[in-house]
Design a protein around this motif. Structure first.
Motif, PDB file in Angstrom:
ATOM      1  N   GLU A 199      23.281 -53.953 -39.016  1.00  0.00           N
ATOM      2  CA  GLU A 199      22.641 -54.518 -37.830  1.00  0.00           C
ATOM      3  C   GLU A 199      23.671 -55.041 -36.839  1.00  0.00           C
ATOM      4  O   GLU A 199      24.779 -55.420 -37.220  1.00  0.00           O
ATOM      5  CB  GLU A 199      21.715 -55.678 -38.201  1.00  0.00           C
ATOM      6  N   HIS A 200      23.253 -55.080 -35.594  1.00  0.00           N
ATOM      7  CA  HIS A 200      23.985 -55.760 -34.531  1.00  0.00           C
ATOM      8  C   HIS A 200      22.970 -56.615 -33.791  1.00  0.00           C
ATOM      9  O   HIS A 200      21.945 -56.106 -33.329  1.00  0.00           O
ATOM     10  CB  HIS A 200      24.626 -54.766 -33.565  1.00  0.00           C
ATOM     11  N   ASP A 201      23.216 -57.909 -33.716  1.00  0.00           N
ATOM     12  CA  ASP A 201      22.353 -58.822 -32.962  1.00  0.00           C
ATOM     13  C   ASP A 201      20.889 -58.683 -33.393  1.00  0.00           C
ATOM     14  O   ASP A 201      19.998 -58.557 -32.562  1.00  0.00           O
ATOM     15  CB  ASP A 201      22.518 -58.560 -31.471  1.00  0.00           C
ATOM     16  N   LEU A 230      35.237 -61.387 -28.186  1.00  0.00           N
ATOM     17  CA  LEU A 230      34.365 -60.324 -27.711  1.00  0.00           C
ATOM     18  C   LEU A 230      34.293 -59.157 -28.692  1.00  0.00           C
ATOM     19  O   LEU A 230      33.814 -58.087 -28.343  1.00  0.00           O
ATOM     20  CB  LEU A 230      34.831 -59.829 -26.343  1.00  0.00           C
ATOM     21  N   ALA A 231      34.770 -59.363 -29.905  1.00  0.00           N
ATOM     22  CA  ALA A 231      34.695 -58.305 -30.912  1.00  0.00           C
ATOM     23  C   ALA A 231      33.233 -57.968 -31.183  1.00  0.00           C
ATOM     24  O   ALA A 231      32.362 -58.834 -31.150  1.00  0.00           O
ATOM     25  CB  ALA A 231      35.394 -58.744 -32.191  1.00  0.00           C
ATOM     26  N   PHE A 232      32.969 -56.710 -31.432  1.00  0.00           N
ATOM     27  CA  PHE A 232      31.629 -56.184 -31.685  1.00  0.00           C
ATOM     28  C   PHE A 232      31.115 -56.737 -33.013  1.00  0.00           C
ATOM     29  O   PHE A 232      31.619 -56.378 -34.069  1.00  0.00           O
ATOM     30  CB  PHE A 232      31.728 -54.658 -31.710  1.00  0.00           C
ATOM     31  N   SER A 278      38.490 -54.855 -33.249  1.00  0.00           N
ATOM     32  CA  SER A 278      37.468 -54.558 -32.247  1.00  0.00           C
ATOM     33  C   SER A 278      36.071 -54.936 -32.718  1.00  0.00           C
ATOM     34  O   SER A 278      35.116 -54.841 -31.957  1.00  0.00           O
ATOM     35  CB  SER A 278      37.495 -53.069 -31.884  1.00  0.00           C
ATOM     36  N   PHE A 279      35.958 -55.362 -33.973  1.00  0.00           N
ATOM     37  CA  PHE A 279      34.652 -55.688 -34.527  1.00  0.00           C
ATOM     38  C   PHE A 279      34.792 -56.786 -35.570  1.00  0.00           C
ATOM     39  O   PHE A 279      35.873 -57.041 -36.085  1.00  0.00           O
ATOM     40  CB  PHE A 279      34.005 -54.451 -35.165  1.00  0.00           C
ATOM     41  N   THR A 280      33.668 -57.436 -35.851  1.00  0.00           N
ATOM     42  CA  THR A 280      33.584 -58.343 -36.992  1.00  0.00           C
ATOM     43  C   THR A 280      32.480 -57.791 -37.890  1.00  0.00           C
ATOM     44  O   THR A 280      31.482 -57.258 -37.401  1.00  0.00           O
ATOM     45  CB  THR A 280      33.239 -59.781 -36.579  1.00  0.00           C
ATOM     46  N   ALA A 340      28.286 -48.958 -27.414  1.00  0.00           N
ATOM     47  CA  ALA A 340      28.419 -48.712 -25.974  1.00  0.00           C
ATOM     48  C   ALA A 340      27.567 -49.700 -25.178  1.00  0.00           C
ATOM     49  O   ALA A 340      28.007 -50.215 -24.144  1.00  0.00           O
ATOM     50  CB  ALA A 340      28.019 -47.276 -25.644  1.00  0.00           C
ATOM     51  N   GLY A 341      26.363 -49.983 -25.652  1.00  0.00           N
ATOM     52  CA  GLY A 341      25.504 -50.964 -24.989  1.00  0.00           C
ATOM     53  C   GLY A 341      26.115 -52.352 -25.011  1.00  0.00           C
ATOM     54  O   GLY A 341      26.068 -53.085 -24.020  1.00  0.00           O
ATOM     55  N   TYR A 342      26.717 -52.714 -26.145  1.00  0.00           N
ATOM     56  CA  TYR A 342      27.390 -54.009 -26.264  1.00  0.00           C
ATOM     57  C   TYR A 342      28.566 -54.086 -25.290  1.00  0.00           C
ATOM     58  O   TYR A 342      28.720 -55.069 -24.559  1.00  0.00           O
ATOM     59  CB  TYR A 342      27.873 -54.226 -27.697  1.00  0.00           C
TER      60      TYR A 342
END
Length: 90
Positions: free
Chosen positions: A60-62, A4-6, A34-36, A81-83
């Motif tokens: 970018e994200h998604d 579930l990492a961002f 917490s992220f990739t 926060a949306g993620y």
């Protein structure tokens, strides 16, 4: 690294100091694990050069652009926060 990492994608050019700056800022600001961060050299694919040539670095994200040239913390926190809300994390 948590499933579930961002997930973030950073479009860069080799030798780009703005790209290195953004990568370092992300690593400093987000908690490890917490992220990739997937880094993509746009010069490896003509379509990416056409899309991002004058914009690198692009974060970018998604497939949603968060920012380009410089890290926009407000935009990054808003997208994160949306993620977190979508995956049920506070």
């Amino acid at each position: 690294m948590s499933a579930l990492a961002f997930p973030l994608t950073l479009y860069v050019r080799i030798g780009c100091h703005l790209c290195e700056d953004m990568r370092e800022q992300i690593a400093e600001l987000l908690e490890p694990g917490s992220f990739t961060l997937t880094t993509v050299d746009i010069d490896e694919e003509p379509a990416l050069v056409q899309r991002y040539n004058a914009l690198v670095p692009v974060l970018e994200h998604d497939s949603q652009e968060i920012c380009h040239h410089f890290l926009d913390l407000e935009a990054l926190w808003r997208v994160k926060a949306g993620y977190n809300k979508r995956i049920g994390r506070k």
